[in-house]
Design an enzyme around this catalytic site. Structure first.
Site, PDB file in Angstrom:
ATOM      1  N   LEU A  89       0.841  -1.198   0.000  1.00  0.00           N
ATOM      2  CA  LEU A  89       0.000   0.000   0.000  1.00  0.00           C
ATOM      3  C   LEU A  89       0.881   1.255   0.000  1.00  0.00           C
ATOM      4  CD1 LEU A  89      -2.797   1.344   0.324  1.00  0.00           C
ATOM      5  CD2 LEU A  89      -2.596   1.022   2.792  1.00  0.00           C
ATOM      6  N   THR A  90       1.846   1.316   0.932  1.00  0.00           N
ATOM      7  CA  THR A  90       2.668   2.518   1.102  1.00  0.00           C
ATOM      8  C   THR A  90       3.569   2.765  -0.112  1.00  0.00           C
ATOM      9  OG1 THR A  90       2.671   2.087   3.474  1.00  0.00           O
ATOM     10  CG2 THR A  90       4.352   3.607   2.666  1.00  0.00           C
ATOM     11  N   ILE A 129       7.927  -2.439   2.314  1.00  0.00           N
ATOM     12  CA  ILE A 129       6.991  -3.563   2.273  1.00  0.00           C
ATOM     13  C   ILE A 129       7.563  -4.782   3.010  1.00  0.00           C
ATOM     14  CG2 ILE A 129       5.551  -5.026   0.787  1.00  0.00           C
ATOM     15  CD1 ILE A 129       4.922  -1.918   0.792  1.00  0.00           C
ATOM     16  N   ARG A 161      19.505  -7.002  40.998  1.00  0.00           N
ATOM     17  CA  ARG A 161      20.416  -5.860  41.099  1.00  0.00           C
ATOM     18  C   ARG A 161      20.327  -5.218  42.488  1.00  0.00           C
ATOM     19  NH1 ARG A 161      25.016  -3.368  39.448  1.00  0.00           N
ATOM     20  NH2 ARG A 161      24.815  -1.115  39.726  1.00  0.00           N
ATOM     21  N   GLN A 170      14.719   2.046  32.323  1.00  0.00           N
ATOM     22  CA  GLN A 170      14.973   2.828  33.549  1.00  0.00           C
ATOM     23  C   GLN A 170      15.306   1.907  34.726  1.00  0.00           C
ATOM     24  OE1 GLN A 170      15.140   5.911  32.947  1.00  0.00           O
ATOM     25  NE2 GLN A 170      15.493   6.740  34.990  1.00  0.00           N
ATOM     26  N   GLY A 195      18.735   0.784  34.622  1.00  0.00           N
ATOM     27  CA  GLY A 195      19.750   1.823  34.825  1.00  0.00           C
ATOM     28  C   GLY A 195      20.709   1.857  33.643  1.00  0.00           C
ATOM     29  N   GLY A 196      22.010   2.045  33.932  1.00  0.00           N
ATOM     30  CA  GLY A 196      23.016   2.131  32.868  1.00  0.00           C
ATOM     31  C   GLY A 196      23.022   0.889  31.989  1.00  0.00           C
ATOM     32  N   GLU A 245       0.709   0.228  10.268  1.00  0.00           N
ATOM     33  CA  GLU A 245      -0.732  -0.103  10.290  1.00  0.00           C
ATOM     34  C   GLU A 245      -1.554   1.077  10.811  1.00  0.00           C
ATOM     35  OE1 GLU A 245      -1.906  -3.494   9.706  1.00  0.00           O
ATOM     36  OE2 GLU A 245       0.037  -4.474   9.564  1.00  0.00           O
ATOM     37  N   THR A 304      -0.486   5.303  11.975  1.00  0.00           N
ATOM     38  CA  THR A 304       0.210   5.919  13.106  1.00  0.00           C
ATOM     39  C   THR A 304      -0.815   6.273  14.193  1.00  0.00           C
ATOM     40  OG1 THR A 304      -0.054   8.172  12.291  1.00  0.00           O
ATOM     41  CG2 THR A 304       1.916   6.993  11.554  1.00  0.00           C
TER      42      THR A 304
HETATM   43  C1  LIG Z   1       9.064  -1.667   9.582  1.00  0.00           C
HETATM   44  C2  LIG Z   1       7.970  -1.165   8.681  1.00  0.00           C
HETATM   45  C3  LIG Z   1       7.119  -2.095   8.069  1.00  0.00           C
HETATM   46  C4  LIG Z   1       6.118  -1.645   7.193  1.00  0.00           C
HETATM   47  N1  LIG Z   1       5.367  -2.574   6.491  1.00  0.00           N
HETATM   48  C5  LIG Z   1       4.498  -2.142   5.534  1.00  0.00           C
HETATM   49  C6  LIG Z   1       3.851  -3.078   4.668  1.00  0.00           C
HETATM   50  O1  LIG Z   1       4.054  -4.298   4.757  1.00  0.00           O
HETATM   51  N2  LIG Z   1       3.003  -2.583   3.720  1.00  0.00           N
HETATM   52  C7  LIG Z   1       2.765  -1.261   3.567  1.00  0.00           C
HETATM   53  O2  LIG Z   1       1.985  -0.905   2.680  1.00  0.00           O
HETATM   54  N3  LIG Z   1       3.370  -0.344   4.376  1.00  0.00           N
HETATM   55  C8  LIG Z   1       4.237  -0.746   5.336  1.00  0.00           C
HETATM   56  N4  LIG Z   1       4.893   0.163   6.143  1.00  0.00           N
HETATM   57  C9  LIG Z   1       4.598   1.571   5.990  1.00  0.00           C
HETATM   58  C10 LIG Z   1       3.843   2.156   7.184  1.00  0.00           C
HETATM   59  O3  LIG Z   1       2.534   1.679   7.234  1.00  0.00           O
HETATM   60  C11 LIG Z   1       3.928   3.699   7.057  1.00  0.00           C
HETATM   61  O4  LIG Z   1       5.289   4.049   7.316  1.00  0.00           O
HETATM   62  C12 LIG Z   1       3.003   4.417   8.002  1.00  0.00           C
HETATM   63  O5  LIG Z   1       1.654   4.229   7.636  1.00  0.00           O
HETATM   64  C13 LIG Z   1       3.282   5.939   8.049  1.00  0.00           C
HETATM   65  O6  LIG Z   1       3.394   6.465   6.785  1.00  0.00           O
HETATM   66  P1  LIG Z   1       4.661   7.382   6.424  1.00  0.00           P
HETATM   67  O7  LIG Z   1       5.872   6.635   6.828  1.00  0.00           O
HETATM   68  O8  LIG Z   1       4.555   7.799   5.001  1.00  0.00           O
HETATM   69  O9  LIG Z   1       4.540   8.631   7.356  1.00  0.00           O
HETATM   70  P2  LIG Z   1       3.816  10.005   6.995  1.00  0.00           P
HETATM   71  O10 LIG Z   1       2.469   9.728   6.435  1.00  0.00           O
HETATM   72  O11 LIG Z   1       4.757  10.829   6.174  1.00  0.00           O
HETATM   73  O12 LIG Z   1       3.664  10.667   8.432  1.00  0.00           O
HETATM   74  C14 LIG Z   1       4.718  11.352   9.080  1.00  0.00           C
HETATM   75  C15 LIG Z   1       4.180  11.911  10.411  1.00  0.00           C
HETATM   76  O13 LIG Z   1       3.109  12.824  10.142  1.00  0.00           O
HETATM   77  C16 LIG Z   1       1.947  12.440  10.861  1.00  0.00           C
HETATM   78  N5  LIG Z   1       0.776  12.798  10.062  1.00  0.00           N
HETATM   79  C17 LIG Z   1       0.532  12.507   8.758  1.00  0.00           C
HETATM   80  N6  LIG Z   1      -0.657  12.996   8.393  1.00  0.00           N
HETATM   81  C18 LIG Z   1      -1.192  13.605   9.486  1.00  0.00           C
HETATM   82  C19 LIG Z   1      -2.402  14.298   9.753  1.00  0.00           C
HETATM   83  N7  LIG Z   1      -3.343  14.441   8.832  1.00  0.00           N
HETATM   84  N8  LIG Z   1      -2.590  14.807  10.999  1.00  0.00           N
HETATM   85  C20 LIG Z   1      -1.656  14.620  11.969  1.00  0.00           C
HETATM   86  N9  LIG Z   1      -0.499  13.988  11.775  1.00  0.00           N
HETATM   87  C21 LIG Z   1      -0.262  13.485  10.547  1.00  0.00           C
HETATM   88  C22 LIG Z   1       2.093  10.937  11.075  1.00  0.00           C
HETATM   89  O14 LIG Z   1       1.339  10.504  12.199  1.00  0.00           O
HETATM   90  C23 LIG Z   1       3.591  10.822  11.310  1.00  0.00           C
HETATM   91  O15 LIG Z   1       3.860  11.134  12.654  1.00  0.00           O
HETATM   92  C24 LIG Z   1       5.907  -0.255   7.003  1.00  0.00           C
HETATM   93  C25 LIG Z   1       6.756   0.668   7.646  1.00  0.00           C
HETATM   94  C26 LIG Z   1       7.788   0.220   8.439  1.00  0.00           C
HETATM   95  C27 LIG Z   1       8.739   1.245   9.032  1.00  0.00           C
END
Ligand SMILES: Cc1cc2nc3c(=O)[nH]c(=O)nc-3n(C[C@H](O)[C@H](O)[C@H](O)COP(=O)(O)OP(=O)(O)OC[C@H]3O[C@@H](n4cnc5c(N)ncnc54)[C@H](O)[C@@H]3O)c2cc1C
Length: 391
Positions: free
Chosen positions: A128-129, A160, A274, A342, A345-346, A369, A371
């Site tokens: 998706l991303t 992905i 500890r 915490q 500690g160290g 999935e 934020t």
């Molecule tokens: C280890 C890992 C595994 C992943 N696996 C998959 C996968 O299998 N398939 C897939 O499709 N994706 C995957 N992803 C992607 C993941 O789902 C996205 O990284 C996530 O949804 C956030 O999108 P972004 O990184 O583009 O952040 P952005 O959308 O750029 O967001 C950046 C910041 O802005 C904030 N923000 C954005 N819009 C708003 C708003 N309207 N109001 C307030 N705050 C906002 C967000 O909360 C975040 O803090 C993976 C990512 C990682 C790191």
């Protein structure tokens, strides 16, 4: 929302959970150091996980899976996730995202082709991303152009999970470039990842979660047949794929809840061993406060997990509650792993001790999935819509 299944027989399920708890304790926890060093799950463990049926938990019996209900699936993920996150990662996208979308929205032929393969251990990815769209998922730019005998896909999917070893991906793509509302004309396509034109990028270096891998999926004139369109109808599969996110969020919530428990167990053990000022630090009330607050937090998440999965099995739309559980459990896990550092500690800052790894591993739960911020917005949107409809 997902279409619920009656699930496995309750006694058989309880036996399975006991067997899995033993397996986690005796086999997975001792393997963690090797996985940290090699960044890979050993082949013999993957084979054992396949033999235990972990790759087919929610896939219906007629396709070779265990046919678990939502609550059974999420409890299984919770049990497994006491161990390092790589073990959940290798099965949860296959089941929670790929198989779930197929079960709920696939054609009979798509289910017959792919569900037995997933149940037997083939790995699937969920695309998706993209480089320019994460939270704003409907802003995706990958295109699928229809031809006489199928589709041509172009675009890049980013971060992905499992793509370096996945056999197939569920790829979200735009089927029209017309100036339409952003989420219109997005469909889901089942794309075998050995199709000419697909390139998998280099596995990205991450903050934590050793043994789990993410990479780009780059598609350059990738030709797939008409049968690749999920559900066989335009614009249908994307909605089913998005519904799968409820499953994904409950799975992340369960993983975060279990990992918080792991960190707390570790903190309790360390606090009793500890010594400072001539006695175990567990005797100090400020240490006890951190341990007790973590216990309270974990208990709240466990209750949410039980409630939301029971509601999902009863057929309720759990979009809001699954999001709430994911937000609470992932933020809670962040607090607990921080308290664990915490208490150490160290030593908590050193790679030699588990606390440092728990802290790094848990950070992603608040991001993927959906934020925390995006899910809070989604919860508020539904609350306000409901209020407007009632007034
Ligand atoms: C280890 C890992 C595994 C992943 N696996 C998959 C996968 O299998 N398939 C897939 O499709 N994706 C995957 N992803 C992607 C993941 O789902 C996205 O990284 C996530 O949804 C956030 O999108 P972004 O990184 O583009 O952040 P952005 O959308 O750029 O967001 C950046 C910041 O802005 C904030 N923000 C954005 N819009 C708003 C708003 N309207 N109001 C307030 N705050 C906002 C967000 O909360 C975040 O803090 C993976 C990512 C990682 C790191």
């Amino acid at each position: 929302m997902s279409i619920s299944s009656p699930g496995m027989d309750a006694d058989v399920f309880e036996q399975f959970i006991e067997q899995l708890q033993r397996y986690v304790r005796e086999r997975l926890l001792p393997a963690e150091q090797t996985i940290i060093e090699t960044d890979a799950i050993p082949a013999d463990i993957l084979a054992e996980m396949r033999d235990m049926g972990l790759f087919g938990l929610t896939i219906p019996g007629e396709y070779g899976g265990a046919g678990m209900s939502v609550s059974q699936y999420v409890r299984t993920i919770h049990t497994l996730s006491y161990a390092m996150p790589a073990f959940r990662s290798i099965i949860s996208i296959n089941l929670g995202m790929f198989a779930s979308a197929l079960k709920n929205g696939g054609t009979d032929a798509q289910k017959a082709e792919w569900l037995p393969r997933i149940a037997a251990g083939d790995i699937a990815a969920f695309g998706l991303t993209e480089p320019g769209s994460g939270s704003d998922s409907a802003g995706l730019q990958t295109t699928a152009v229809q031809t006489d005998n199928g589709w041509i896909l172009n675009g890049t999917k980013r971060y992905i999970t499992n793509s370096p070893f996945a056999k197939v991906g569920l790829i979200m793509a735009r089927t029209s470039k017309e100036n339409l509302p952003k989420n219109a004309h997005v469909s889901a396509f089942i794309v075998p990842l050995d199709t000419p034109g697909v390139t998998i990028g280099k596995s990205d270096k991450k903050m934590g979660q050793s043994g789990s891998h993410i990479a780009d999926i780059v598609m350059d004139d990738v030709r797939v047949g008409g049968e690749a369109l999920l559900g066989g109808e335009l614009d249908k599969g994307f909605a089913f794929a998005m519904m799968s996110l409820d499953n994904g969020r409950m799975s992340v919530g369960a993983a975060a809840t279990a990992y918080a428990r792991r960190a707390l167990d570790s903190a309790v053990r360390y606090a009793t061993e500890r010594k400072a000022f001539g006695e175990p630090i567990a005797n100090f009330q400020l240490i006890q406060q951190m341990l007790a607050q973590s216990e309270i937090d974990i208990y709240a998440a466990e209750c949410m997990m039980e409630d939301v999965t029971r509601r999902a099995d009863a057929g309720e739309n759990v979009l809001r509650k699954a999001a709430a559980f994911k937000v609470f459990a992932s933020e809670m896990c962040g607090r607990v792993v921080d308290a664990c550092v915490q208490v150490y500690g160290g030593a908590g800052y050193l790679a030699e001790y588990d606390a440092e790894r728990f802290f790094r591993d848990a950070r992603i739960y608040r991001i993927y999935e959906g934020t925390t911020q995006i899910l809070q917005l989604q919860i508020a949107k539904h609350m306000l819509r409901e209020f407007a409809a009632a007034n």
